[in-house]
Write a protein that holds these residues in place. Structure first.
Motif, PDB file in Angstrom:
ATOM      1  N   LEU A 294      29.262 -16.367 -53.301  1.00  0.00           N
ATOM      2  CA  LEU A 294      27.983 -15.623 -53.405  1.00  0.00           C
ATOM      3  C   LEU A 294      26.864 -16.780 -53.584  1.00  0.00           C
ATOM      4  CD1 LEU A 294      28.765 -12.489 -55.494  1.00  0.00           C
ATOM      5  CD2 LEU A 294      28.304 -12.490 -53.185  1.00  0.00           C
TER       6      LEU A 294
ATOM      7  N   SER B  50      30.290  -3.304 -44.014  1.00  0.00           N
ATOM      8  CA  SER B  50      30.173  -4.297 -45.106  1.00  0.00           C
ATOM      9  C   SER B  50      28.663  -4.896 -45.116  1.00  0.00           C
ATOM     10  CB  SER B  50      31.145  -5.403 -44.947  1.00  0.00           C
ATOM     11  OG  SER B  50      30.653  -6.630 -45.601  1.00  0.00           O
ATOM     12  N   LEU B  51      28.393  -5.651 -46.083  1.00  0.00           N
ATOM     13  CA  LEU B  51      26.922  -6.221 -46.312  1.00  0.00           C
ATOM     14  C   LEU B  51      27.078  -7.458 -45.555  1.00  0.00           C
ATOM     15  CD1 LEU B  51      26.097  -6.327 -50.069  1.00  0.00           C
ATOM     16  CD2 LEU B  51      24.723  -5.112 -48.311  1.00  0.00           C
TER      17      LEU B  51
ATOM     18  N   LEU C 182      32.439  -5.655 -50.379  1.00  0.00           N
ATOM     19  CA  LEU C 182      31.202  -5.699 -50.140  1.00  0.00           C
ATOM     20  C   LEU C 182      30.615  -4.148 -49.008  1.00  0.00           C
ATOM     21  CD1 LEU C 182      30.007  -9.258 -49.650  1.00  0.00           C
ATOM     22  CD2 LEU C 182      29.851  -7.831 -51.604  1.00  0.00           C
TER      23      LEU C 182
ATOM     24  N   TRP D 275      30.924  -0.959 -53.471  1.00  0.00           N
ATOM     25  CA  TRP D 275      31.377  -2.060 -53.933  1.00  0.00           C
ATOM     26  C   TRP D 275      30.589  -2.944 -54.760  1.00  0.00           C
ATOM     27  CZ3 TRP D 275      36.722  -3.593 -52.417  1.00  0.00           C
ATOM     28  CH2 TRP D 275      37.130  -4.803 -53.175  1.00  0.00           C
TER      29      TRP D 275
ATOM     30  N   LEU E  91      28.889  -6.163 -56.431  1.00  0.00           N
ATOM     31  CA  LEU E  91      29.001  -7.629 -56.131  1.00  0.00           C
ATOM     32  C   LEU E  91      29.980  -8.239 -57.053  1.00  0.00           C
ATOM     33  CD1 LEU E  91      25.380  -8.722 -55.570  1.00  0.00           C
ATOM     34  CD2 LEU E  91      27.103  -8.243 -53.681  1.00  0.00           C
TER      35      LEU E  91
END
Length: 264
Positions: free
Chosen positions: A19, A94-95, A198, A202, A204
């Motif tokens: 991240l 997902s992101l 993600l 979900w 972070l």
């Protein structure tokens, strides 16, 4: 018990690294693009921004893959490299989905939340790349039409948000409306993962089991039609069938994810 705690601590540090690296890459890339674009003509800036976005995300995922944080199979997207004026419609587990697609295709224009486009740190690069703010449907359709006319690939997630169900959410009509108005084909893209990492709900800070596997596959291409409801229904059925088949098949991680060299 100790082994489990050590494994969790390791995965937490991996998550934190991933991240933080993404944040650094996006900030540095945006600032670098701002400086570099000052030396380019106006007509060069948009494509240059898209090229930089593709190279930046490809580098980012390359690092994560080389460290065995992610295992990626994205090579099927390369078959779309020369397609112009097409709508890309993908499921949205997902992101990372838009980043994965952008890391392989360098002529993509996305539809983004207006707040993100206005973000001081991340918005400049997206604005330079010509990304479209998620305002009214009329503004979106008009802007999308202009981009498709000059050969851009328009990326949409017809679910409207990340997937909540086992297969796919109910699709919105935006993609079919744009196809009807512009006459552009709709190319479906199927994203599969062995983790809910993600995804919707979900947080972070939640730690997955690494490596996380992603496979992106080019699906069926739909022709535009005046019957918006029928096109949405056809796409809904197609996504549900294909994703249900993927979920019921044997775990793909045993055979689909190649080496780093295979992804280049």
């Amino acid at each position: 018990m100790l082994k489990h705690r050590l494994q969790h601590a390791r995965n937490f540090l991996i998550l934190l690294f991933g991240l933080l690296l993404l944040g650094c890459v996006m900030v540095i890339g945006s600032m670098g693009l701002l400086l570099y674009s000052a030396f380019l003509r106006q007509d060069q800036r948009k494509q240059n921004a898209r090229n930089v976005i593709t190279r930046t995300f490809r580098m980012y995922f390359g690092v994560l893959q080389s460290l065995h944080i992610l295992h990626l199979d994205l090579s099927d997207l390369d078959s779309l490299l020369n397609d112009r004026g097409v709508i890309l419609a993908s499921n949205h587990p997902s992101l990372l989905d838009a980043l994965l697609i952008n890391s392989r295709l360098s002529n993509v224009v996305c539809i983004m939340k207006e707040q993100v486009l206005k973000n001081v740190l991340f918005g400049h690069g997206a604005r330079m790349a010509g990304y479209i703010p998620n305002k009214s449907i009329r503004d979106i359709v008009n802007a999308a039409g202009e981009e498709l006319k000059i050969g851009s690939q328009l990326l949409l997630f017809p679910e409207g948000t990340r997937t909540r169900t086992a297969t796919v959410n109910k699709l919105q009509a935006t993609v079919a409306v744009i196809a009807k108005r512009t006459g552009a084909d709709v190319q479906t893209i199927l994203i599969e993962s062995d983790s809910g990492f993600l995804g919707k709900g979900w947080p972070l800070y939640r730690v997955p089991s690494f490596p996380v596997h992603f496979r992106v596959r080019v699906g069926r291409r739909f022709s535009p039609t005046d019957n918006v409801k029928q096109l949405v229904a056809d796409m809904q059925g197609y996504f549900e069938q294909e994703l249900a088949n993927l979920h019921s098949a044997a775990p793909y991680t045993k055979h689909c994810c190649g080496s780093m060299e295979a992804q280049r």
